[in-house]
Design a protein around this motif. Structure first.
Motif, mmCIF file in Angstrom:
data_model
loop_
_atom_site.group_PDB
_atom_site.id
_atom_site.type_symbol
_atom_site.label_atom_id
_atom_site.label_comp_id
_atom_site.label_asym_id
_atom_site.label_seq_id
_atom_site.Cartn_x
_atom_site.Cartn_y
_atom_site.Cartn_z
ATOM 1 N N LEU B 138 0.824 -1.208 0.000
ATOM 2 C CA LEU B 138 0.000 0.000 0.000
ATOM 3 C C LEU B 138 0.855 1.254 0.000
ATOM 4 O O LEU B 138 0.451 2.294 -0.485
ATOM 5 C CB LEU B 138 -0.922 0.015 1.220
ATOM 6 N N ARG B 139 2.016 1.130 0.577
ATOM 7 C CA ARG B 139 2.900 2.300 0.675
ATOM 8 C C ARG B 139 3.753 2.486 -0.567
ATOM 9 O O ARG B 139 4.298 3.557 -0.795
ATOM 10 C CB ARG B 139 3.792 2.179 1.913
ATOM 11 N N ARG B 140 3.891 1.448 -1.355
ATOM 12 C CA ARG B 140 4.749 1.560 -2.552
ATOM 13 C C ARG B 140 4.014 2.259 -3.683
ATOM 14 O O ARG B 140 2.806 2.365 -3.676
ATOM 15 C CB ARG B 140 5.215 0.161 -2.962
ATOM 16 N N PRO B 141 4.784 2.758 -4.676
ATOM 17 C CA PRO B 141 4.129 3.408 -5.819
ATOM 18 C C PRO B 141 3.266 2.406 -6.592
ATOM 19 O O PRO B 141 3.605 1.225 -6.648
ATOM 20 C CB PRO B 141 5.285 3.891 -6.681
ATOM 21 N N VAL B 142 2.208 2.902 -7.195
ATOM 22 C CA VAL B 142 1.224 2.069 -7.889
ATOM 23 C C VAL B 142 1.877 1.083 -8.868
ATOM 24 O O VAL B 142 2.455 1.486 -9.880
ATOM 25 C CB VAL B 142 0.222 2.943 -8.686
ATOM 26 N N ASN B 143 1.812 -0.186 -8.528
ATOM 27 C CA ASN B 143 2.287 -1.290 -9.380
ATOM 28 C C ASN B 143 3.777 -1.236 -9.733
ATOM 29 O O ASN B 143 4.281 -2.116 -10.429
ATOM 30 C CB ASN B 143 1.480 -1.370 -10.689
ATOM 31 N N ASP B 144 4.473 -0.214 -9.278
ATOM 32 C CA ASP B 144 5.860 -0.019 -9.682
ATOM 33 C C ASP B 144 6.741 -1.068 -9.011
ATOM 34 O O ASP B 144 6.881 -1.092 -7.791
ATOM 35 C CB ASP B 144 6.298 1.399 -9.282
ATOM 36 N N GLY B 145 7.313 -1.927 -9.829
ATOM 37 C CA GLY B 145 8.167 -2.984 -9.308
ATOM 38 C C GLY B 145 7.394 -4.118 -8.642
ATOM 39 O O GLY B 145 8.005 -4.996 -8.038
ATOM 40 N N PHE B 146 6.076 -4.110 -8.747
ATOM 41 C CA PHE B 146 5.298 -5.214 -8.192
ATOM 42 C C PHE B 146 5.559 -6.461 -9.038
ATOM 43 O O PHE B 146 5.765 -6.370 -10.257
ATOM 44 C CB PHE B 146 3.787 -4.925 -8.271
ATOM 45 N N SER B 147 5.504 -7.613 -8.407
ATOM 46 C CA SER B 147 5.577 -8.854 -9.179
ATOM 47 C C SER B 147 4.253 -8.999 -9.924
ATOM 48 O O SER B 147 3.266 -8.324 -9.603
ATOM 49 C CB SER B 147 5.781 -10.041 -8.239
ATOM 50 N N GLY B 148 4.259 -9.894 -10.912
ATOM 51 C CA GLY B 148 3.049 -10.094 -11.710
ATOM 52 C C GLY B 148 1.849 -10.407 -10.820
ATOM 53 O O GLY B 148 0.767 -9.837 -10.984
ATOM 54 N N GLU B 150 1.477 -9.756 -7.620
ATOM 55 C CA GLU B 150 1.134 -8.615 -6.757
ATOM 56 C C GLU B 150 0.282 -7.600 -7.510
ATOM 57 O O GLU B 150 -0.645 -7.015 -6.962
ATOM 58 C CB GLU B 150 2.406 -7.952 -6.225
ATOM 59 N N LYS B 151 0.622 -7.419 -8.775
ATOM 60 C CA LYS B 151 -0.169 -6.479 -9.584
ATOM 61 C C LYS B 151 -1.610 -6.936 -9.677
ATOM 62 O O LYS B 151 -2.544 -6.142 -9.562
ATOM 63 C CB LYS B 151 0.416 -6.373 -10.998
ATOM 64 N N LYS B 152 -1.799 -8.218 -9.918
ATOM 65 C CA LYS B 152 -3.146 -8.752 -10.072
ATOM 66 C C LYS B 152 -3.927 -8.616 -8.766
ATOM 67 O O LYS B 152 -5.090 -8.241 -8.739
ATOM 68 C CB LYS B 152 -3.088 -10.226 -10.493
#
Ligand SMILES: Nc1ncnc2c1ncn2[C@@H]1O[C@H](COP(=O)(O)OP(=O)(O)OP(=O)(O)O)[C@@H](O)[C@H]1O
Ligand SMILES: [Mg+2]
Lengths: 482, 251
Positions: B138-148, B150-152
């Motif tokens: 929740l604290r990280r930038p929107v989808n930035d560097g999220f794993s596949g 995590e994005k879903k």
């Protein structure tokens, strides 16, 4: 169904929010530049002979210099003889002791700008030294600072009250013939801020100055000098905005910073001078020389700038890292919208051992704006084990604007560690659509995405300033793209 | 709730959707299956109002309102949510900041009062627990560097927070490990309601074991060639799309 582009274009119709002119009688020098005019300025300010001599030497140097043409900007030739080089509010002698004594019209002006002094005064320990035209008319919190031995006053006052400090440091970082605009400033500088932080003192509040160009046809030639003695710390904020004008106004400021051993200076700027209208008429020419000297060991100078205003910007806040283990930083957001042109960046000169520098530059181009990053990192032979990290990112909004990057690197000591990253991206239609799909309209989406892009710079700004800077960016972006 | 009639759409001069009919009622879950490139994401993007896709014929209605008259954000305000097949990264913009802006933009558009920081945080925490999204995300930038994966999951979190009327999930199951798949399905099931509908685009019958659809549609070459109950998904799992090819069997 409106497209992203349509929406952004519709926003272009908004007018410059801060465009208005305050009517205060000016005590103005006739237009033109000569030794007489310089003597007039110096006499008006009751300056000592050495300072007049210093100005005249700068002027004679300037006469032999040519206006630089290497910057990636284009503008009508400046007629230096048509500019007025001195203007001051009439009641020069009896300076106000408190806000109550300040011309209500001036206060109203600040109100319109959204920076009411009264609130500023109360704001989390911010001392405000408001420069109205060329002479400071309000200084607050000075007594509190004086208890700590901190000097925070206008440059003119410093010349009167602390001539030995001014004489010792003036021109030591930016020599009076350093460049065309610095020489011009040295000859005719009007006023600015002076800050002295004594040994071991951590300045307890952010020092802040609001600059404002107001008098018709009057060039502004600010001169700022900040000295941080051994082990001291100061954070200085500079912000400005200006009224609507027809003709171009020249602004050629010089800022000199000196950090002694273990001292730290943090200098933050939010620059929002009138950028000219959509066709590029009017607007400020902002030709600034800012340089800091990390004189002592482990000293640190950090420049943070958010540049959204001016028609033409020519500005390279720099650091000379002389002391061993000294640190220089440059964080910049520069936005060029409509016909704005910005050529800005930094110079990091590594002299001492283990000196390190960081450069983070975020350029945003919109409309027909042209944004150039020009940076130079020089590692001298003496700078054993120096390090530099540079990151220059550009964002394009629309397809009529331009981004240019000129990084110059000059390494004379092979032990240097250099890291350089650069990127250019178009603001993503996909990003905007993603925001839209979540219910966020395009205007908000663009400012959100751009603010995100600038995050690394904004987080270097003091809190209230960061909020102001974000708002400024939003206002300045209204009217992007085609 | 959703009524799509004889929808034709093209992108870059190429016709992708060649007459799609789809009717989704409140409370239902519809699955759309079909081979790669058959036009599933195109359908989803057209529903959401992506500019690049041009509707050349047919109609789209959400709760009786013509979607084509609405900008993408207006469709969102009307309760349409799309979980993207490829969620977009927005560097520097905090995930929870983004969601708060979204929630309040929707509330504002609907004439509701905006949530303050405290109320929003409460809602966010609650929904994050529901779909098992880590606080750190929740604290990280929107989808930035999220794993596949995590994005879903983040898409499902956004859905849970925004509480749409109609949610279109475009291959939300792709790239999820089996546990994540179960959590995502549980999240969707928790949100199933009388007044809410789902269109679930997927390649795998497996997801439909957890989210049991009321209807399954097979999209082939820009047309829905067959519709049926959840058993249709099993049939596809066994036989693939070969049987449908060109013959449009049972359409
Ligand atoms: N922007 C675009 N430009 C060109 N072609 C496109 C574009 N978007 C989609 N297409 C084409 O349209 C067809 C359908 O694509 P779509 O993404 O809808 O398929 P899909 O059913 O979602 O496939 P998958 O299962 O692989 O996700 C494909 O042939 C694709 O290449
Ligand atoms: Mg797809």
């Amino acid at each position: 169904m409106p497209t992203a582009t349509d929406t952004i274009e519709a926003l272009a119709e908004r007018d410059y929010e801060y465009g208005f002119v305050t009517d205060v009688e000016q005590d103005t020098a006739p237009p033109g530049l000569s030794e007489e005019i310089i003597a007039f300025i110096s006499a008006k300010k009751n300056e000592p002979q050495w300072l007049l001599d210093w100005r005249l030497a700068a002027y004679r140097g300037w006469l032999k210099m040519a206006e630089p043409t290497w910057a990636n900007v284009r503008y009508e030739p400046i007629d230096y003889q048509s500019i007025c080089y001195y203007a001051a509010p009439k009641s020069d002698d009896d300076r106000p002791k408190s806000l109550d004594e300040i011309d209500p019209e001036i206060l109203a002006t600040y109100e319109k700008l959204g920076i009411p002094l009264k609130e500023q005064e109360m704001l989390a320990g911010v001392a405000v030294d408001a420069v109205f035209d060329s002479v400071s008319v309000a200084t607050t919190f000075r007594e509190k600072l004086a208890e700590l031995g901190v000097i925070f006053c206008s440059f003119s006052e410093a010349v009167q009250d602390h001539p030995e400090l001014v004489r010792k440091y003036l021109g030591t970082v930016v020599p009076r013939r350093d460049n065309f605009f610095a020489a011009l400033n040295s000859a005719v500088f009007s006023d600015g801020s002076f800050v002295y932080i004594p040994k071991g003192v951590r300045c307890p509040m952010e020092l802040s100055t609001y600059f404002r160009i107001n008098a018709m046809n009057t060039g502004q030639f600010e001169r700022t000098l900040i000295i941080a003695e051994e082990g001291s710390y100061v954070s200085y904020l500079e912000g400005c905005t200006a009224p609507m004008r027809d003709e171009n106004q020249l602004h050629a400021a010089v800022v000199e910073l000196i950090a002694h051993e273990d001292a730290q200076i943090k200098y933050s700027t939010v620059q929002n001078w009138y950028p000219g209208d959509k066709e590029g008429v009017g607007g400020i020419y902002n030709f600034v020389t800012k340089r800091g000297l990390c004189e002592g060991r482990r000293s640190k100078i950090s420049w943070t700038q958010v540049e959204t205003g001016s028609a033409v910007t020519w500005k390279y806040p720099s650091c000379i890292l002389r002391g061993d283990d000294s640190v220089g930083e440059f964080y910049s957001v520069a936005l060029s919208n409509n016909r704005q042109q910005a050529d800005t960046g930094t110079k990091m000169v590594h002299v001492g051992k283990r000196t390190s520098s960081t450069i983070i530059s975020k350029g945003i181009s919109a409309g027909e704006g042209q944004n150039t990053y020009r940076g130079s990192v020089r590692i001298l032979r003496s700078a054993e084990d120096a390090r530099n990290f540079s990151q220059c990112d550009s964002m394009l909004i629309g397809d009529r604007c331009g981004a240019h990057t000129f990084p110059y690197i000059d390494v004379a000591n092979p032990s240097a560690q250099m890291e350089h990253e650069a990127s250019t991206s178009k603001i993503g239609e996909d990003q905007i659509f993603y925001c839209n799909q979540r219910g966020i309209d395009t205007e908000d989406a663009v400012s959100m995405i751009v603010n995100g892009f600038c995050k690394e710079v904004f987080r270097e700004l003091p809190m209230e300033f960061a909020v102001e800077a974000q708002k400024l960016l939003e206002v300045s972006l209204e009217g992007s793209v085609g | 709730m959703l009524r799509v009639r004889d929808l034709h759409a093209r992108v870059e001069q190429q016709e992708i959707l060649k007459g799609v009919d789809l009717e989704v009622k409140a409370g239902e879950v519809h699955a759309v299956m079909g081979p790669n490139g058959s036009g599933k994401s195109t359908l989803a993007q057209v529903l959401a109002g992506k500019e690049d896709y041009e509707v050349t014929a047919g109609s789209l209605e959400l709760e009786g309102e013509d979607l084509q008259e609405m900008a993408p954000e207006e469709r969102a305000h009307a309760g349409l949510f799309l979980a993207f097949q490829y969620p977009v990264e927005i560097p520097g913009v905090g995930n929870s900041y983004f969601l708060k802006a979204a929630v309040n933009a929707n509330r504002k558009a609907r004439g509701e009062s905006e949530l303050d920081a405290m109320d929003f945080l409460k809602l966010l925490r609650e929904r994050a627990t529901l779909v098992d999204v880590d606080e750190a995300l929740l604290r990280r930038p929107v989808n930035d560097g999220f794993s596949g994966g995590e994005k879903k999951r983040n898409e499902i979190l956004q859905m849970a927070v925004l509480e749409p009327r109609l949610a279109v999930l475009d291959e939300t199951d792709s790239g999820l490990d089996i546990d994540a798949l179960k959590t995502v399905a549980a999240g969707v099931n928790a949100l199933r309601a009388e007044n809410r509908a789902f269109v679930v685009i997927t390649h795998y019958q497996r997801l439909l074991n957890y989210i049991v659809p009321d209807h399954v549609h097979v999209l082939l070459d820009g047309r829905i060639v067959r519709s049926g109950g959840s058993e249709l998904a099993h049939e596809l799992e066994e036989k693939g799309y070969a049987g449908f090819d060109g013959a449009r069997a049972g359409a």
